[in-house]
Design a protein around this motif. Sequence first.
Motif, PDB file in Angstrom:
ATOM      1  N   ALA A 167      -2.091   4.862  11.442  1.00 38.97           N
ATOM      2  CA  ALA A 167      -2.984   5.501  10.475  1.00 38.97           C
ATOM      3  C   ALA A 167      -3.077   4.699   9.184  1.00 38.97           C
ATOM      4  N   ASP A 168      -1.932   4.263   8.634  1.00 34.74           N
ATOM      5  CA  ASP A 168      -1.947   3.485   7.397  1.00 34.74           C
ATOM      6  C   ASP A 168      -2.634   2.139   7.591  1.00 34.74           C
ATOM      7  N   VAL A 177      -9.743   8.652   9.999  1.00 35.48           N
ATOM      8  CA  VAL A 177      -8.382   8.447  10.504  1.00 35.48           C
ATOM      9  C   VAL A 177      -7.700   9.778  10.780  1.00 35.48           C
ATOM     10  N   ARG A 178      -7.844  10.734   9.850  1.00 40.54           N
ATOM     11  CA  ARG A 178      -7.197  12.045  10.049  1.00 40.54           C
ATOM     12  C   ARG A 178      -7.778  12.754  11.275  1.00 40.54           C
ATOM     13  N   LYS A 179      -9.070  12.638  11.480  1.00 36.69           N
ATOM     14  CA  LYS A 179      -9.696  13.296  12.632  1.00 36.69           C
ATOM     15  C   LYS A 179      -9.258  12.658  13.946  1.00 36.69           C
ATOM     16  N   ILE A 180      -9.166  11.342  13.970  1.00 38.05           N
ATOM     17  CA  ILE A 180      -8.717  10.661  15.187  1.00 38.05           C
ATOM     18  C   ILE A 180      -7.294  11.073  15.532  1.00 38.05           C
ATOM     19  N   MET A 181      -6.420  11.027  14.549  1.00 38.28           N
ATOM     20  CA  MET A 181      -5.006  11.330  14.799  1.00 38.28           C
ATOM     21  C   MET A 181      -4.804  12.772  15.250  1.00 38.28           C
ATOM     22  N   GLY A 227      -2.226  13.461  10.994  1.00 36.80           N
ATOM     23  CA  GLY A 227      -3.469  14.206  10.950  1.00 36.80           C
ATOM     24  C   GLY A 227      -3.378  15.329   9.951  1.00 36.80           C
ATOM     25  N   LEU A 228      -3.199  16.553  10.445  1.00 32.86           N
ATOM     26  CA  LEU A 228      -3.221  17.703   9.533  1.00 32.86           C
ATOM     27  C   LEU A 228      -2.040  17.714   8.580  1.00 32.86           C
TER      28      LEU A 228
END
Length: 517
Positions: free
Chosen positions: A386-387, A399-403, A444-445
């Motif tokens: 993610a980073d 990135v948050r949605k993918i994870m 993600g969340l």
Amino acid sequence: MNARTLFYSPIFHPPPDFSTRNKPFRPELKPRSDPFRIQLRVRVRSDEKKSRYSCSFRVSVRDVKSESSYNLPDSLKFEEPLDDVDLDLDLESIENSLPWWEEFPKRWVIVVLCFSAFLLCNMDRVNMSIAILPMSAEYNWNPATVGLIQSSFFWGYLLTQIAGGIWADTVGGKLVLGFGVVWWSVATVLTPVAAKLGLPFLLVVRAFMGIGEGVAMPAMNNILSKWVPVAERSRSLALVYSGMYLGSVTGLAFSPFLIHQYGWPSVFYSFGSLGTVWVSVWLSKAYSSPLDDPQLRSQEKKLIMKNSVSKEPVKSIPWKLILSKPPVWALIVCHFCHNWGTFILLTWMPTYYNQVLKFNLTESGLFCVLPWLTMAFSANMGGWIADTLVSKGFSVTKVRKIMQTIGFLGPAFFLTQLSHINSPAMAVLCMACSQGTDAFSQSGLYSNHQDIAPRYSGVLLGLSNTAGVLAGVFGTAATGYILQHGSWDDVFKVSVGLYLVGTVVWNLFSTGEKIID
């Protein structure tokens, strides 16, 4: 020889502030037959006895022509005259010569301490999932009673989510997290005593333990929002949450051994006593904010304050503004959907292995370790991914949605495969894959609170985790009821359905942008 510049770099200890006498610094040149030397004497004073620093400075000698009276070797005679000696104090490099353990970034010391707190948190939580097997045999508890006991933890855990977030955002995360560890450690030690006194006492003590653990996540989120730059957010949170997974590994691995050797009460006495060690280190090393740490190196403080987005203390909580934002409600709903499946696996997995896969007590504990090890690895891998994506220009929202999509659809897929598998080894592998993909939720969340409301991240996590705790309360108790009237397939179907709902809600309404200042 043309020597226009000579450098001499001594190292001195302490000092944080340098004051020298008003006399100019002069090198002392003495005639001698051995190789040429420059002797430089500097007096330094420090008004801060506790601080330890190093001074690295440079002496430059320019335009030097040696005098014959010094009897210097030809190789050291200068062709041009000396007319000045400059002393350049480089205060920016005072940390460069510190031992490696003092050069280790303080923000990552805070992260490691939070990691160890969460390791203890899950050690003290999962020991009941192993100890409940001999306890239920000793006290003749049926599955519904076992489900009630398992869910009683969440009664207290629910009470302190929002309160812990408010407390952490207003008085600081150090005090709140320290309180939580002390509280749940005492409750863990008292669990065997309460069980012998009767079921009502045990339910109360387990709820009290939940009160202590309930403040941990909001307090941690508050601390890291102040200490960790945005570019390191996913990695730091992934490491801290992997402490929970490794805590489950440690608890599930050692609990069967302790039970066989010393009886089930030994699990609670030994695990609970570890909290005192952690608290002593926490109180001496941790600070709620880098602004509160007098020993934080100036270079690291500049890095943190430049890249951190949560600096000002919170005086009031804008509840109306927070609750009016759709991404906040996406967090709340998805946290509920995620935790339903996670808490069921956390509390009921040993029972599933024992009843369905026919593993004994020791085997149930050991085979439960594999999914949690997988989660620890996957969480950190997801954090780095993610980073890296963010640093390469991907939007935080994407990135948050993918994870989180991986964190929902991965477990949903592998849980659906359990009903088609007859091999215990394949069932354990499916559990490991389910938990491993679940761990991508940490990027993600679980990272999203600091994205959308960094100043109120503690409160926001407390708010969403309240929904997550409700999922734990209802899901854990409902599983006991479902098992009395149905099967494990029915348990997994409910979890899969909620994972799918969470996927839709997250991709429609979540964002990685700051929406609340």
